[in-house]
Structure formats: structure tokens, C-alpha cells
Design a protein around this motif. Structure first.
Motif, PDB file in Angstrom:
ATOM      1  N   ALA A  42      -3.333   2.601  -0.194  1.00  0.00           N
ATOM      2  CA  ALA A  42      -3.126   1.702   0.938  1.00  0.00           C
ATOM      3  C   ALA A  42      -4.451   1.343   1.601  1.00  0.00           C
ATOM      4  O   ALA A  42      -5.187   2.230   2.018  1.00  0.00           O
ATOM      5  CB  ALA A  42      -2.200   2.369   1.958  1.00  0.00           C
ATOM      6  N   TRP A  51      -6.273  -2.098  -4.372  1.00  0.00           N
ATOM      7  CA  TRP A  51      -5.476  -0.893  -4.536  1.00  0.00           C
ATOM      8  C   TRP A  51      -6.244   0.220  -5.245  1.00  0.00           C
ATOM      9  O   TRP A  51      -5.671   1.249  -5.588  1.00  0.00           O
ATOM     10  CB  TRP A  51      -4.201  -1.224  -5.331  1.00  0.00           C
ATOM     11  CG  TRP A  51      -3.624  -2.552  -4.995  1.00  0.00           C
ATOM     12  CD1 TRP A  51      -3.486  -3.622  -5.819  1.00  0.00           C
ATOM     13  CD2 TRP A  51      -3.105  -2.987  -3.724  1.00  0.00           C
ATOM     14  NE1 TRP A  51      -2.927  -4.682  -5.157  1.00  0.00           N
ATOM     15  CE2 TRP A  51      -2.682  -4.315  -3.859  1.00  0.00           C
ATOM     16  CE3 TRP A  51      -2.960  -2.357  -2.486  1.00  0.00           C
ATOM     17  CZ2 TRP A  51      -2.112  -5.050  -2.821  1.00  0.00           C
ATOM     18  CZ3 TRP A  51      -2.406  -3.077  -1.428  1.00  0.00           C
ATOM     19  CH2 TRP A  51      -1.988  -4.399  -1.611  1.00  0.00           C
ATOM     20  N   GLY A 103       0.809  -1.204   0.000  1.00  0.00           N
ATOM     21  CA  GLY A 103       0.000   0.000   0.000  1.00  0.00           C
ATOM     22  C   GLY A 103       0.844   1.257   0.000  1.00  0.00           C
ATOM     23  O   GLY A 103       1.774   1.400   0.788  1.00  0.00           O
TER      24      GLY A 103
END
Length: 204
Positions: free
Chosen positions: A152, A196, A145
């Protein structure tokens, strides 16, 4: 010392025999007599290695878990060119046992999972295996992340539980023919890509 090495080797030989029999007929069909015959040792040798059948099964579960774990750990040893996100994808794929050469291992693993529902010692061994995998996944998610433009996730531990549960569940879907291995791998990697996306990994 040589005697101790021989004892451990015999225990692993017996564990391999348990796994072969579990693959063929499930754990309900595994008897001490059949294990001894498959391992080509005497009943007495099996009983000297394991006081009870349950002790033998716990060791055999650890044996197959270690084989899977070795492959996962090999995926986690990254080269400088491999990102944490990429390592997570490879490791989760290993856990899912999607490749054809791991189909027998998948059958054995699920046989142990089913038996663990009524065996506290087997359940304890499985919990320890899953806890170690979850910790490794959470570490990779936290490391990935924010790197290489990736958002993240807010809670790496929660996301690690989800990835592990998904990978584990896909084993069953492939084994019973609900999904082809390629379809299962796409489901897994689509989920990883969504980790993500967007602010805070799409957690909102």
C-alpha cells in the motif's frame, strides 16, 4: 419543458461545433460566426445561448470533459473479477487519450488547456475536472493497496496526483509524435506497477 430541452440541446450542438473548429484550427481560430455556420444555426441563436464567447468556451470545455469523464466512470464501474488496481490502469489510460479514435479529442483538450493559461474561467473548470479525477484515483489506490499481495502506498493522494499528471502529460507526447501510443501506454503502466513494489509501495 420542451423549450428548455431544445435550449440545452442547442447549447450542446454549439459546443460540438466549437470542438470541431478547435480540432481544425485551435481555439484562436474559433469565431462566433464560424461556430454558428458549423452548428447550422443563426448568430442570434448562438448569442441567445451564450452571452459571451468565453461563456461558450467554458461550456464547450465542460462538454468535452464530460465525454472523457463518462468513459472514465465506465471503467470505474468494476465487475467482481476486476481489481481496483486494474480499474486504475484502465481509467488512467482513458485520461491519457492514447487511442487513435481519441486523437481529435486530445487535440481539442490541449487547445483548451493552452487557452486556460490566460482564461481564469477555463482554468477553474479544468481544476474542477482534475480534482474529481484525482479523488477517484486516490480512492482506487487506497483500495488496491494491501489487496492481492500489493503493497500500500503511504500517501494515496500524492500518488494519485502523480498518476494524473503522467497520464495528462503523455497526451502531449503522443500528439506531437514524441512517443507512439504503445510506448506511452507502457510508460503509464510501468509507473502503475511501481506503485505496488516494495514496502509502502516503493515510497522509500
Amino acid at each position: 419543458m420542451p423549450r428548455q430541452v431544445d435550449h440545452e440541446e442547442r447549447r450542446r450542438l454549439i459546443a460540438a461545433a466549437v470542438c470541431h473548429l478547435a480540432d481544425e484550427r485551435g481555439l484562436e481560430g474559433v469565431t462566433l460566426r464560424d461556430v454558428a455556420a458549423r452548428a447550422q444555426v443563426s448568430m442570434g441563436a448562438v448569442q441567445r445561448c451564450f452571452a459571451t464567447k468565453e461563456e461558450m468556451l467554458v461550456f464547450a470545455l465542460g462538454y468535452v470533459g464530460e465525454r472523457i469523464g463518462e468513459r472514465v466512470r465506465a471503467r470505474l464501474v468494476r465487475s467482481p473479477a476486476q481489481s481496483a488496481a486494474s480499474a486504475l490502469g484502465h481509467a488512467a489510460t482513458e485520461v491519457a487519450l492514447l487511442r487513435a479514435e481519441h486523437r481529435a479529442e486530445a487535440r481539442v483538450w490541449l487547445a483548451f488547456v493552452a487557452q486556460a493559461a490566460v482564461s481564469p474561467p477555463l482554468a477553474a473548470t479544468l481544476r474542477a475536472n482534475y480534482a474529481a479525477l484525482q479523488e477517484a484515483f486516490a480512492h482506487l489506490i487506497a483500495e488496491a493497496g494491501g489487496g492481492a499481495g500489493l503493497a500500500a502506498p503511504q500517501d494515496p493522494g500524492r500518488e494519485a496526483r502523480a498518476v494524473l499528471a503522467l497520464a495528462d502529460g503523455l497526451t502531449t507526447h503522443v500528439l506531437i509524435g514524441h512517443l507512439a501510443p504503445e510506448e506511452a501506454e507502457e510508460v503509464l503502466h510501468a509507473h502503475l506497477r511501481r506503485l505496488w513494489e516494495g514496502p509502502a509501495g516503493g515510497a522509500g
